[in-house]
Motif scaffolding. Sequence first.
Motif, PDB file in Angstrom:
ATOM      1  N   CYS A 149     -13.952   5.407  22.777  1.00  0.00           N
ATOM      2  CA  CYS A 149     -14.836   5.453  23.944  1.00  0.00           C
ATOM      3  C   CYS A 149     -14.738   4.167  24.768  1.00  0.00           C
ATOM      4  O   CYS A 149     -14.737   4.211  26.002  1.00  0.00           O
ATOM      5  N   ARG A 150     -14.646   3.018  24.089  1.00  0.00           N
ATOM      6  CA  ARG A 150     -14.492   1.760  24.830  1.00  0.00           C
ATOM      7  C   ARG A 150     -13.184   1.744  25.606  1.00  0.00           C
ATOM      8  O   ARG A 150     -13.141   1.302  26.762  1.00  0.00           O
ATOM      9  N   ALA A 151     -12.123   2.234  24.993  1.00  0.00           N
ATOM     10  CA  ALA A 151     -10.842   2.292  25.701  1.00  0.00           C
ATOM     11  C   ALA A 151     -10.920   3.235  26.898  1.00  0.00           C
ATOM     12  O   ALA A 151     -10.346   2.963  27.962  1.00  0.00           O
ATOM     13  N   ALA A 152     -11.638   4.354  26.751  1.00  0.00           N
ATOM     14  CA  ALA A 152     -11.779   5.295  27.863  1.00  0.00           C
ATOM     15  C   ALA A 152     -12.555   4.668  29.017  1.00  0.00           C
ATOM     16  O   ALA A 152     -12.168   4.813  30.195  1.00  0.00           O
ATOM     17  N   LEU A 153     -13.650   3.967  28.703  1.00  0.00           N
ATOM     18  CA  LEU A 153     -14.426   3.313  29.757  1.00  0.00           C
ATOM     19  C   LEU A 153     -13.608   2.235  30.454  1.00  0.00           C
ATOM     20  O   LEU A 153     -13.684   2.081  31.677  1.00  0.00           O
ATOM     21  N   ARG A 154     -12.813   1.488  29.690  1.00  0.00           N
ATOM     22  CA  ARG A 154     -11.979   0.464  30.295  1.00  0.00           C
ATOM     23  C   ARG A 154     -10.952   1.085  31.242  1.00  0.00           C
ATOM     24  O   ARG A 154     -10.732   0.596  32.351  1.00  0.00           O
ATOM     25  N   SER A 155     -10.333   2.176  30.822  1.00  0.00           N
ATOM     26  CA  SER A 155      -9.352   2.840  31.678  1.00  0.00           C
ATOM     27  C   SER A 155      -9.990   3.369  32.956  1.00  0.00           C
ATOM     28  O   SER A 155      -9.408   3.268  34.036  1.00  0.00           O
ATOM     29  N   SER A 156     -11.187   3.964  32.832  1.00  0.00           N
ATOM     30  CA  SER A 156     -11.881   4.469  34.025  1.00  0.00           C
ATOM     31  C   SER A 156     -12.161   3.346  35.008  1.00  0.00           C
ATOM     32  O   SER A 156     -11.926   3.482  36.219  1.00  0.00           O
ATOM     33  N   ALA A 157     -12.652   2.219  34.499  1.00  0.00           N
ATOM     34  CA  ALA A 157     -12.977   1.108  35.388  1.00  0.00           C
ATOM     35  C   ALA A 157     -11.739   0.552  36.066  1.00  0.00           C
ATOM     36  O   ALA A 157     -11.732   0.283  37.282  1.00  0.00           O
ATOM     37  N   LEU A 158     -10.654   0.387  35.296  1.00  0.00           N
ATOM     38  CA  LEU A 158      -9.421  -0.166  35.865  1.00  0.00           C
ATOM     39  C   LEU A 158      -8.814   0.753  36.909  1.00  0.00           C
ATOM     40  O   LEU A 158      -8.124   0.295  37.824  1.00  0.00           O
ATOM     41  N   ALA A 159      -9.054   2.058  36.785  1.00  0.00           N
ATOM     42  CA  ALA A 159      -8.476   3.001  37.742  1.00  0.00           C
ATOM     43  C   ALA A 159      -9.362   3.202  38.961  1.00  0.00           C
ATOM     44  O   ALA A 159      -8.866   3.302  40.098  1.00  0.00           O
ATOM     45  N   VAL A 160     -10.681   3.268  38.762  1.00  0.00           N
ATOM     46  CA  VAL A 160     -11.542   3.653  39.875  1.00  0.00           C
ATOM     47  C   VAL A 160     -11.759   2.515  40.866  1.00  0.00           C
ATOM     48  O   VAL A 160     -11.934   2.770  42.072  1.00  0.00           O
ATOM     49  N   LEU A 161     -11.737   1.261  40.405  1.00  0.00           N
ATOM     50  CA  LEU A 161     -12.031   0.156  41.326  1.00  0.00           C
ATOM     51  C   LEU A 161     -11.000   0.039  42.452  1.00  0.00           C
ATOM     52  O   LEU A 161     -11.374  -0.025  43.627  1.00  0.00           O
ATOM     53  N   PRO A 162      -9.693   0.013  42.179  1.00  0.00           N
ATOM     54  CA  PRO A 162      -8.747  -0.055  43.294  1.00  0.00           C
ATOM     55  C   PRO A 162      -8.742   1.194  44.163  1.00  0.00           C
ATOM     56  O   PRO A 162      -8.560   1.108  45.383  1.00  0.00           O
ATOM     57  N   VAL A 163      -8.957   2.365  43.544  1.00  0.00           N
ATOM     58  CA  VAL A 163      -8.991   3.596  44.346  1.00  0.00           C
ATOM     59  C   VAL A 163     -10.213   3.596  45.258  1.00  0.00           C
ATOM     60  O   VAL A 163     -10.139   4.001  46.421  1.00  0.00           O
ATOM     61  N   VAL A 179      -0.555   0.286  38.701  1.00  0.00           N
ATOM     62  CA  VAL A 179       0.765   0.219  38.084  1.00  0.00           C
ATOM     63  C   VAL A 179       0.678  -0.424  36.697  1.00  0.00           C
ATOM     64  O   VAL A 179       1.369  -0.039  35.768  1.00  0.00           O
ATOM     65  N   LEU A 180      -0.201  -1.420  36.573  1.00  0.00           N
ATOM     66  CA  LEU A 180      -0.339  -2.130  35.302  1.00  0.00           C
ATOM     67  C   LEU A 180      -1.269  -1.423  34.327  1.00  0.00           C
ATOM     68  O   LEU A 180      -1.398  -1.853  33.171  1.00  0.00           O
ATOM     69  N   LEU A 181      -1.937  -0.351  34.747  1.00  0.00           N
ATOM     70  CA  LEU A 181      -2.952   0.308  33.922  1.00  0.00           C
ATOM     71  C   LEU A 181      -2.421   0.786  32.579  1.00  0.00           C
ATOM     72  O   LEU A 181      -3.018   0.498  31.542  1.00  0.00           O
ATOM     73  N   PRO A 182      -1.287   1.527  32.501  1.00  0.00           N
ATOM     74  CA  PRO A 182      -0.855   2.009  31.180  1.00  0.00           C
ATOM     75  C   PRO A 182      -0.556   0.888  30.200  1.00  0.00           C
ATOM     76  O   PRO A 182      -0.897   0.977  29.020  1.00  0.00           O
ATOM     77  N   ALA A 183       0.086  -0.183  30.667  1.00  0.00           N
ATOM     78  CA  ALA A 183       0.393  -1.288  29.761  1.00  0.00           C
ATOM     79  C   ALA A 183      -0.867  -2.034  29.345  1.00  0.00           C
ATOM     80  O   ALA A 183      -0.971  -2.520  28.223  1.00  0.00           O
ATOM     81  N   ALA A 184      -1.848  -2.118  30.246  1.00  0.00           N
ATOM     82  CA  ALA A 184      -3.072  -2.863  29.939  1.00  0.00           C
ATOM     83  C   ALA A 184      -3.962  -2.142  28.951  1.00  0.00           C
ATOM     84  O   ALA A 184      -4.815  -2.758  28.316  1.00  0.00           O
ATOM     85  N   THR A 185      -3.784  -0.831  28.788  1.00  0.00           N
ATOM     86  CA  THR A 185      -4.640  -0.059  27.880  1.00  0.00           C
ATOM     87  C   THR A 185      -3.894   0.408  26.639  1.00  0.00           C
ATOM     88  O   THR A 185      -4.390   1.262  25.915  1.00  0.00           O
ATOM     89  N   ALA A 186      -2.716  -0.140  26.372  1.00  0.00           N
ATOM     90  CA  ALA A 186      -1.864   0.360  25.289  1.00  0.00           C
ATOM     91  C   ALA A 186      -1.988  -0.468  24.025  1.00  0.00           C
ATOM     92  O   ALA A 186      -1.036  -0.619  23.287  1.00  0.00           O
ATOM     93  N   ASP A 187      -3.173  -1.029  23.722  1.00  0.00           N
ATOM     94  CA  ASP A 187      -3.302  -1.889  22.554  1.00  0.00           C
ATOM     95  C   ASP A 187      -3.184  -1.123  21.252  1.00  0.00           C
ATOM     96  O   ASP A 187      -2.911  -1.715  20.221  1.00  0.00           O
ATOM     97  N   GLN A 188      -3.386   0.203  21.260  1.00  0.00           N
ATOM     98  CA  GLN A 188      -3.292   0.964  20.022  1.00  0.00           C
ATOM     99  C   GLN A 188      -2.190   2.012  20.079  1.00  0.00           C
ATOM    100  O   GLN A 188      -2.150   2.911  19.262  1.00  0.00           O
ATOM    101  N   VAL A 189      -1.293   1.884  21.028  1.00  0.00           N
ATOM    102  CA  VAL A 189      -0.239   2.878  21.178  1.00  0.00           C
ATOM    103  C   VAL A 189       1.027   2.335  20.571  1.00  0.00           C
ATOM    104  O   VAL A 189       1.386   1.190  20.815  1.00  0.00           O
ATOM    105  N   ALA A 202      -9.276   9.025  34.429  1.00  0.00           N
ATOM    106  CA  ALA A 202      -8.244   8.292  33.685  1.00  0.00           C
ATOM    107  C   ALA A 202      -8.769   7.904  32.308  1.00  0.00           C
ATOM    108  O   ALA A 202      -8.014   7.844  31.333  1.00  0.00           O
ATOM    109  N   GLY A 203     -10.066   7.643  32.222  1.00  0.00           N
ATOM    110  CA  GLY A 203     -10.659   7.362  30.915  1.00  0.00           C
ATOM    111  C   GLY A 203     -10.625   8.568  29.995  1.00  0.00           C
ATOM    112  O   GLY A 203     -10.390   8.446  28.784  1.00  0.00           O
ATOM    113  N   SER A 204     -10.837   9.743  30.555  1.00  0.00           N
ATOM    114  CA  SER A 204     -10.751  10.966  29.756  1.00  0.00           C
ATOM    115  C   SER A 204      -9.332  11.188  29.246  1.00  0.00           C
ATOM    116  O   SER A 204      -9.131  11.610  28.096  1.00  0.00           O
ATOM    117  N   ALA A 205      -8.336  10.901  30.092  1.00  0.00           N
ATOM    118  CA  ALA A 205      -6.940  11.038  29.658  1.00  0.00           C
ATOM    119  C   ALA A 205      -6.624  10.066  28.526  1.00  0.00           C
ATOM    120  O   ALA A 205      -5.938  10.420  27.560  1.00  0.00           O
TER     121      ALA A 205
END
Length: 365
Positions: free
Chosen positions: A93-107, A128-138, A204-207
């Motif tokens: 859930c924390r990773a999802a919230l982080r992804s949502s925030a990183l995506a929605v602010l620039p949009v 552009v940097l979003l996938p790499a910034a959220t890939a700590d467990q991938v 993006a957080g849901s994804a």
Amino acid sequence: MAGGGRAAGVPAAAGLSGDPVREVMAEHRLLCERAVDPLEIAAGLEEAGLGPETAARCRHADLFGLAEELYARVPRRPPTPPDGPEESWRRRCRAALRSSALAVLPVAAAAALGGRWPALLPAAVPLVLLPAATADQVPPGAAGEPGTAGEPWPGPPRPAARRWRPASLGHGAGVAGLLLLPLAGATGDGRVTAALVLAAALSAGSAEWAARWFRHIGRGHLRTAGTLAEFRARMRPVLPVAVAVHLAVLAVLSFAALAVLTAVAPRPGPGHGGGLLHLAAERADPLQWATQGVLGLLLVLPALLAGCGRRAAAALGALAGAAAVAAPLALGRSAPVAGLLGGGAVALALFGYAWPVLGRAGAHR
């Protein structure tokens, strides 16, 4: 590699049943279940002391022929995932919230400036940097599934790390195109387009959550499935469920965004009955709702592929989806219909690729 059976096979002669291969198979079942190819079985049998006499009793000319029959008769067993703490639902859930925030602010910044090209360029950088910034467990990569031609057995997991790989940047560039290009090519009421794109950015957080949940389920099935066939059967419905959950979240977010837009900026003209919920549902036409669904697929499928180590496929899928959105704009044609058809074709191809590939054991090591 030791096969774990009786030496030389001679003492077992008196105990051989009508099917001598079955006894050899029972004695060396673990070797056969974990072997990558018949050659590995032959080497294990030879190391265990079996030789041409055992092969002859099993009606084979040599040990390799016996190994080929054992490889064909014993189903492959999925690898046991390494011991370690499972990712908790709180962390997902924390990773999802982080992804949502990183995506929605620039949009949101680009939408507030009217979706003009100068505003899109700086907004694209964090996306552009979003996938790499959220890939700590991938995982940085995944081996193929054992028991299939040319694909090795999954080895021990590699340490997770945040790296700016070209594939991750390509994935992010595709996400940026998917979210920002509709703002630049909006027709009709641009506020509706902006509301829908903001909802997609939030999703993006849901994804991200769907990708982590999918891998969590896969690792659980690796521990409990007895054979690869059983593992694949268990995983077969998991990908459609993950995609459906993401699309449901996107639909709720899209409806909420349109409801807020309707409350803040009602459609001009005489009032309509039905209340706010009815007006919000009608604020976007059927074509826009269908396009939103395709956009959701183009966001979640690359995320699922990247989450299971298929970074190159994720990047190609996201970039192809962005190109399908951009092509009608560049050619000056009917962007909504052409974008829907092109994006839908890409999404269908991605789903057709991801479903069998992500159902393999090697994608969840």
